[in-house]
Design an enzyme around this catalytic site. Sequence first.
Site, PDB file in Angstrom:
ATOM      1  CE  LYS A  47      -4.051  -2.360   2.187  1.00 54.05           C
ATOM      2  NZ  LYS A  47      -3.477  -3.624   2.492  1.00 54.05           N
TER       3      LYS A  47
HETATM    4  C1  LIG Z   1      -4.236  -4.648   1.949  1.00 51.31           C
HETATM    5  C2  LIG Z   1      -3.687  -5.998   1.947  1.00 51.31           C
HETATM    6  C3  LIG Z   1      -4.521  -6.989   1.210  1.00 51.31           C
HETATM    7  C4  LIG Z   1      -5.699  -7.063   0.340  1.00 51.31           C
HETATM    8  O1  LIG Z   1      -5.321  -6.097  -0.662  1.00 51.31           O
HETATM    9  P1  LIG Z   1      -6.640  -5.512  -1.392  1.00 51.31           P
HETATM   10  O2  LIG Z   1      -6.266  -4.319  -2.171  1.00 51.31           O
HETATM   11  O3  LIG Z   1      -7.781  -4.869  -0.231  1.00 51.31           O
HETATM   12  O4  LIG Z   1      -7.438  -6.421  -2.084  1.00 51.31           O
HETATM   13  C5  LIG Z   1      -3.710  -8.303   1.096  1.00 51.31           C
HETATM   14  N1  LIG Z   1      -2.737  -8.665   2.009  1.00 51.31           N
HETATM   15  C6  LIG Z   1      -2.174  -7.500   2.879  1.00 51.31           C
HETATM   16  C7  LIG Z   1      -0.906  -7.860   3.693  1.00 51.31           C
HETATM   17  C8  LIG Z   1      -2.638  -6.160   2.790  1.00 51.31           C
HETATM   18  O5  LIG Z   1      -2.201  -5.143   3.822  1.00 51.31           O
END
Ligand SMILES: *Cc1c(COP(=O)(O)O)cnc(C)c1O
Length: 423
Positions: free
Chosen positions: A96
Amino acid sequence: MATLEKAVVKGLAEDKGLYMPEQINKLPQSFFDNIEHLSFQEIAYNVAYAFFGDDVELDALKKIVYDTLAFDCPVVPVSDDIYTLELFHGPTLAFKDVGARFMARLLQYFLKKEGNGSEVNVLVATSGDTGSAVANGFLGVDGIKVYVLYPKGKVSPIQECQFTTLGKNITAIEVDGVFDDCQALVKAAFMDEELNKHMKLTSANSINVARFLPQAFYYFYAYAQMKKQGKADQMVMCVPSGNFGNICAALFGHAMGLPIKRFVAANNANDIFYNYLQTGEYRPQPSKATLANAMDVGDPSNFARIYDLYKGDHKAITSLISGATYSDDQIRQTMRQCFAETKYVLDPHGACGYQALKDLLQPGEVGVFCETAHPAKFKEKVDDILQTDIEIPQRLQEFMKGTKQSISMSKEFADFKKFLLSL
Ligand SMILES: *Cc1c(COP(=O)(O)O)cnc(C)c1O
């Protein structure tokens, strides 16, 4: 119809729906012919240009992309036909980071352009990873204040320090409730007319286009790395999914011409998308707590975008995307088996991706799954399952040195509103 600026600054459309790009520009064949010779930043700039080139001056866009991507995302072999795309080399070790950093810089660009000294308040609800990526991505950015709402006692200590120790323009709000309560507070704030007159509010959850679209960069670069090794002809991309922002970005990449053969969305026990693929019906459920907690989502917000991208055509969706769902027991078993056979340490989220490829890869195909978290972020769980003592990277340890600062809040909207009105 809205400008990119409006979509980024407001986050959510007036009808409370999600913004979608009006058209998706294809990248030229020459770009793909040459892609294996380009750097991550060069690839990302080409992709960003196709998305945002009409709305952002090119010099500025280039700087935003290059500043955002000051880290790598390598593809690493795990077994003969399965590779992992390690998405955890950013500043907070979360995929992210790329969206958070990109959005912070783009928002700052638009605020400067407006030039009226206006300030934007970013609200973000988190069960852990989003808060840390957003807080770190926006830290010290002029004209933007960030409020991170998180459920008291429900995020890991490492995650908590990543957004409660920063200070400056980052305020952590500890909500006496669960993640759904945090999300409800944020949504109620966006809906509240009085608040929206009082202050500029936007979202840094993956409903914001500037947060989720930059994740497409990862998939172009993964393709480039596989092509370099002559392994990209029948490439299957598998994405462990919760709110479906990450896989949605990958699918936008595909719509821009990225030659990935097909996709797999790996779920934990929250199997709403899996069930949609099987039945054609989308039925949200209350979320279930699992080992892969960043994917504990019962009503994935980006499902609407995927549905829209394929005009609701179930057949088109199922011919491109398959699903898989795994219980906590299966996740544990996968982690143990993978470690025993390959020595690769999976975290519980990546484990869903790896197992989905083991189960669904066809002869001749090469699979790449996203490892979405560094296993050290879930150290207690991973060590317990694998009987290991994995090392905590220096960058994570640094966060643990600061002092925790947060504001306590009930889960009543009236309290949250009063707080925001006092700002
Ligand atoms: C946010 C996250 C996900 C899921 O991603 P999305 O974009 O919400 O589908 C999976 N694994 C981890 C470690 C995350 O932080």
